[in-house]
Design an enzyme around this catalytic site. Structure first.
Site, PDB file in Angstrom:
ATOM      1  N   HIS A  80      -8.520 -11.218   3.841  1.00  0.00           N
ATOM      2  CA  HIS A  80      -8.652  -9.260   4.583  1.00  0.00           C
ATOM      3  C   HIS A  80      -8.886  -9.859   6.108  1.00  0.00           C
ATOM      4  CE1 HIS A  80      -7.201  -5.978   5.175  1.00  0.00           C
ATOM      5  NE2 HIS A  80      -7.959  -5.393   5.756  1.00  0.00           N
ATOM      6  N   TYR A 105      -5.811  -4.460  17.061  1.00  0.00           N
ATOM      7  CA  TYR A 105      -5.911  -5.913  17.427  1.00  0.00           C
ATOM      8  C   TYR A 105      -6.334  -6.203  18.762  1.00  0.00           C
ATOM      9  CZ  TYR A 105      -5.180  -6.320  12.156  1.00  0.00           C
ATOM     10  OH  TYR A 105      -5.470  -6.421  11.044  1.00  0.00           O
ATOM     11  N   ARG A 142      -5.825 -11.701   7.419  1.00  0.00           N
ATOM     12  CA  ARG A 142      -4.669 -10.875   6.973  1.00  0.00           C
ATOM     13  C   ARG A 142      -5.011 -10.248   9.084  1.00  0.00           C
ATOM     14  NH1 ARG A 142      -1.775  -6.395   6.146  1.00  0.00           N
ATOM     15  NH2 ARG A 142      -1.818  -4.188   6.427  1.00  0.00           N
ATOM     16  N   HIS A 198       2.046  -0.944   8.394  1.00  0.00           N
ATOM     17  CA  HIS A 198       1.087  -0.275   8.933  1.00  0.00           C
ATOM     18  C   HIS A 198       1.698   1.802   8.682  1.00  0.00           C
ATOM     19  CE1 HIS A 198      -2.477  -2.268  10.377  1.00  0.00           C
ATOM     20  NE2 HIS A 198      -2.732  -2.598  10.052  1.00  0.00           N
ATOM     21  N   LYS A 246       0.915  -0.907   0.111  1.00  0.00           N
ATOM     22  CA  LYS A 246      -0.125  -0.169  -0.146  1.00  0.00           C
ATOM     23  C   LYS A 246       0.703   1.338   0.042  1.00  0.00           C
ATOM     24  CE  LYS A 246      -4.447   2.266   2.480  1.00  0.00           C
ATOM     25  NZ  LYS A 246      -4.717   1.642   3.434  1.00  0.00           N
TER      26      LYS A 246
END
Length: 298
Positions: free
Chosen positions: A245, A280, A248, A271, A180
């Site tokens: 996802h 999380y 993930r 991230h 990303k």
């Protein structure tokens, strides 16, 4: 077309060009444009005037926030995204000297209790792996194992090439080059993943296409194909609503539960901010269920 309407369209086009020049993703550009256009339609209906940056006031933004919350009944996340889009539009207008101040500044977003993302608990992970090992080809076993143990995004998995994988007897890693924001990172491979990939590659000599995961027709396994495989094996394992996802999120949750620090989890997941990784640490429904079971009298 009135003069005001032409002015509105012109501002939206200029804003879009600004987003393109800033390197925003096509999805972000589309979402910003759609949000501002919907705000424009609401503005015309309420004020009986076409929207221009000079006509937007803090009252308009505040009233639109209330409209989205009480009339449209949108979720907080949706409202906050739309407010962010309007703020970005106004920020662009200020930077280009169309207005002197951003009327969206100081407008509070809608508070929300962010739910934990969906992830698989240990039993569900075992069920998925058991199913793919029983029914799947070595490619599919390597694919699912890699995603569960690296947390790569589906687009990142699709772009992997064989020379992105390095495996030695005691360690291994995968290099993500198309992450990303086009970020580069290297993710270690644990022993389960190394074994699965080695077993897969041993049966598949190097092909003309150097992608790690190749479709039956040749060429890289596309994100849609990965979605299909994950969903198919999850269905066979009697698991609901499982996507790439989800795998993930499962990787992130496993790391946090194992006591790995958030800064390291963020680095592994790619991230930009640890704040993103904090999700999380949010208890899932399963986590809360286990806690209340501890006080049951039977």
């Amino acid at each position: 077309m009135t003069r005001d309407t032409a002015s509105t369209i012109g501002h939206l086009e200029q804003f879009t060009n600004h987003l393109i020049a800033a390197g925003k993703s096509p999805n972000t550009i589309e979402a910003y444009g759609r949000d501002v256009e919907l705000f424009s339609k609401w503005f015309v209906r309420i004020n009986d005037r076409e929207l221009t940056p000079q006509r937007i006031t803090p009252i308009d933004v505040r009233e639109y926030r209330s409209y989205l919350l009480t009339v449209k009944n949108y979720k907080p996340a949706t409202i906050n995204r739309k407010l962010s889009s309007i703020s970005a539009f106004c920020e662009w207008a200020r930077d280009t000297d169309l207005i002197s101040a951003n009327p969206a500044d100081g407008i509070s977003q809608v508070d929300e209790v962010r739910p934990a993302p969906k992830w698989l608990d240990k039993n569900e992970q075992y069920a998925l792996l058991r199913t793919v090992q029983e029914k799947g080809k070595k490619r599919d076993i390597a694919l699912i194992t890699l995603m569960l143990n690296t947390g790569l995004r589906v687009s990142e998995v699709s772009k992997l090439r064989r020379d992105d994988v390095e495996i030695s007897p005691r360690k291994g890693s995968v290099t993500v080059r198309g992450g990303k924001g086009e970020k580069f990172r290297r993710v270690p491979l644990n022993i389960d993943t190394r074994k699965a990939i080695q077993a897969y590659l041993s049966e598949n000599p190097l092909e003309r296409d150097n992608h790690l995961f190749v479709s039956q027709r040749g060429g890289p396994l596309q994100p849609s194909g990965i979605y299909y495989l994950v969903n198919r094996y999850a269905y066979d394992a009697r698991l609901e609503d499982v996507t790439p996802h989800t795998l993930r999120h499962t990787f992130g949750k496993n790391l946090v539960d194992a006591g790995v620090s958030l800064d390291r989890v963020a680095q592994l997941l790619g991230h930009e901010s640890v704040d993103t990784t904090r999700i999380y640490t949010t208890p899932s429904e399963q986590d809360l269920q286990r806690e209340v079971e501890k006080i049951a009298l039977t």
